[in-house]
Scaffold this active site. Structure first.
Site, short mmCIF file in Angstrom:
data_model
loop_
_atom_site.label_atom_id
_atom_site.label_comp_id
_atom_site.label_asym_id
_atom_site.label_seq_id
_atom_site.Cartn_x
_atom_site.Cartn_y
_atom_site.Cartn_z
N THR A 244 -3.31 10.54 6.34
CA THR A 244 -2.84 11.86 5.95
C THR A 244 -4.03 12.73 5.54
O THR A 244 -4.08 13.92 5.83
CB THR A 244 -1.85 11.76 4.78
OG1 THR A 244 -0.80 10.85 5.15
CG2 THR A 244 -1.25 13.10 4.45
N THR B 242 3.69 6.90 4.11
CA THR B 242 4.40 5.64 4.29
C THR B 242 3.97 4.62 3.25
O THR B 242 2.89 4.71 2.67
CB THR B 242 4.13 5.03 5.69
OG1 THR B 242 2.73 4.77 5.83
CG2 THR B 242 4.59 5.95 6.79
N VAL B 243 4.85 3.63 3.03
CA VAL B 243 4.54 2.45 2.22
C VAL B 243 4.34 1.30 3.20
O VAL B 243 5.25 0.96 3.96
CB VAL B 243 5.67 2.12 1.23
CG1 VAL B 243 5.34 0.84 0.47
CG2 VAL B 243 5.89 3.28 0.26
N GLY C 172 1.25 4.89 0.24
CA GLY C 172 0.54 6.07 0.69
C GLY C 172 1.39 7.31 0.58
O GLY C 172 2.58 7.26 0.24
N ASN C 173 0.80 8.45 0.90
CA ASN C 173 1.52 9.72 0.79
C ASN C 173 2.66 9.84 1.79
O ASN C 173 3.66 10.49 1.51
CB ASN C 173 0.55 10.89 0.98
CG ASN C 173 -0.39 11.05 -0.19
OD1 ASN C 173 0.04 11.31 -1.31
ND2 ASN C 173 -1.68 10.89 0.05
N GLY D 73 -9.09 7.67 -5.54
CA GLY D 73 -7.91 7.09 -4.92
C GLY D 73 -8.02 5.57 -4.85
O GLY D 73 -9.05 5.03 -4.46
N LYS D 74 -6.94 4.90 -5.25
CA LYS D 74 -6.99 3.43 -5.32
C LYS D 74 -7.18 2.81 -3.95
O LYS D 74 -7.80 1.75 -3.81
CB LYS D 74 -5.72 2.90 -5.98
CG LYS D 74 -5.41 3.53 -7.35
CD LYS D 74 -6.61 3.45 -8.29
CE LYS D 74 -6.31 4.08 -9.65
NZ LYS D 74 -6.18 5.54 -9.61
N ASP D 75 -6.65 3.45 -2.91
CA ASP D 75 -6.86 2.94 -1.56
C ASP D 75 -8.34 3.01 -1.18
O ASP D 75 -8.85 2.15 -0.44
CB ASP D 75 -6.01 3.70 -0.55
CG ASP D 75 -6.22 5.21 -0.60
OD1 ASP D 75 -6.65 5.73 -1.65
OD2 ASP D 75 -5.94 5.88 0.41
N ASP E 250 0.86 -1.18 0.00
CA ASP E 250 0.00 0.00 0.00
C ASP E 250 0.89 1.23 0.00
O ASP E 250 1.52 1.56 1.01
CB ASP E 250 -0.90 -0.01 1.24
CG ASP E 250 -1.64 1.31 1.43
OD1 ASP E 250 -1.94 1.97 0.41
OD2 ASP E 250 -1.92 1.67 2.60
#
Length: 298
Positions: free
Chosen positions: A134, A11-12, A8-9, A109-111, A6
């Site tokens: 975030t 963290t991964v 993210g803006n 957003g894909k998430d 995943d």
């Protein structure tokens, strides 16, 4: 085991998932200038720390979601390195179990798609998911499994940092759960406005969504900052910190061209190559449900 990524803006998140259960989650910083090779160095460290000497990790496939296009390709290359096959990349084109009822499906957003797909498959409809990260995002899936859109707001920590940065007389504040709505000093006022304000936002927005849909909704909350907010919400809700990872596992199952499990081989072992088996499965707490009195604060 399936490798879930995943992006993210901030963290991964890397997850190991077996039979729909999340075995581990680890995180590394999102750095937009890193190459695939540089990310592999970080991932090697994470996997080396996680693996058992006699039971090396074996990833049989991977699924990836990203809200940072600049590094999607680099992490997809990493996924292929660890699994030996192309990862499932989340997009509106893959099977999600949803129909899209928004103006621009590719702009979602894909998430958000991942959260919505899992919630629609596992909770009574209509369902609303809220992800506190975030950004604070709401996703709405109606009784016909149509993704209707949602809401996007600044995240808790994002808002607090902005206040500290832009207002000369306001300090930086550490997150926590306020004890009351009325603050007795600057820090408590800011904490109430940000944290309790987010709880009120969730309650109020869900009430408005229910009015627009014409029926009650199931509310599912996730995200790293949810632990500060969910105790203050009054709408009945389910808190599931693993919602997105479980959703990635679901989308892998729906879209992988090869079976997830094989009697022999079927993936690359991370660690000693002359051993067979899986990483030890870890137990995580079950999701908890908070229910408050039926009346909402008006």
């Amino acid at each position: 085991m399936i490798l879930a990524i995943d992006i993210g803006n901030t963290t991964v998140a890397l997850g190991g998932i077996r039979d729909g259960r999340v075995c581990f989650v680890a995180r590394m910083d999102t750095v937009r200038t890193r190459t695939a090779a540089e990310y592999r160095v970080e991932m090697d460290k994470i996997f080396a720390h996680r693996r058992h000497p006699e039971r090396p990790m074996r990833f049989e496939g991977a699924v990836l979601t990203s809200v940072v296009p600049q590094i999607t390709g680099a992490l997809a290359e990493c996924a292929r390195h660890y699994t030996g096959r192309k990862p499932v990349i989340v997009s509106p084109e893959i099977r999600t179990g949803l129909t899209m009822g928004v103006d621009e499906p590719h702009a979602v957003g894909k998430d958000r798609l991942v959260d919505a797909a899992y919630a629609a498959a596992n909770f009574p409809l209509p369902v609303v998911t809220v992800d506190l990260g975030t950004a604070t995002t709401f996703n709405v899936v109606d009784e016909n499994r149509m993704f209707r859109g949602g809401v996007i707001c600044p995240g808790l920590s994002t808002g607090l940092r902005a206040l500290g940065d832009r207002c000369a007389q306001l300090p930086q504040v550490h997150l926590g759960s306020p004890k009351s709505a009325i603050g007795t000093n600057t820090e408590k006022c800011m904490l109430s406005g940000s944290v309790m304000g987010t709880a009120v936002l969730i309650d109020g927005m869900v009430q408005r969504i229910e009015e627009e849909l014409g029926r009650p909704v199931t509310l599912v909350v996730t995200g790293g900052l949810a632990k500060y907010v969910t105790p203050l919400c009054r709408h009945p809700l389910t808190y599931d910190p693993e919602l997105l990872m479980k959703g990635l596992a679901l989308l892998y199952q729906l879209n992988a061209s090869q079976p997830q499990h094989h009697s022999a081989g079927g993936g690359r072992h991370y660690g000693r190559q002359n051993q067979h088996g899986h990483a030890k499965q870890r137990t995580y707490p079950k999701k908890r449900t908070r229910r408050e009195p039926e009346a909402l604060v008006g």
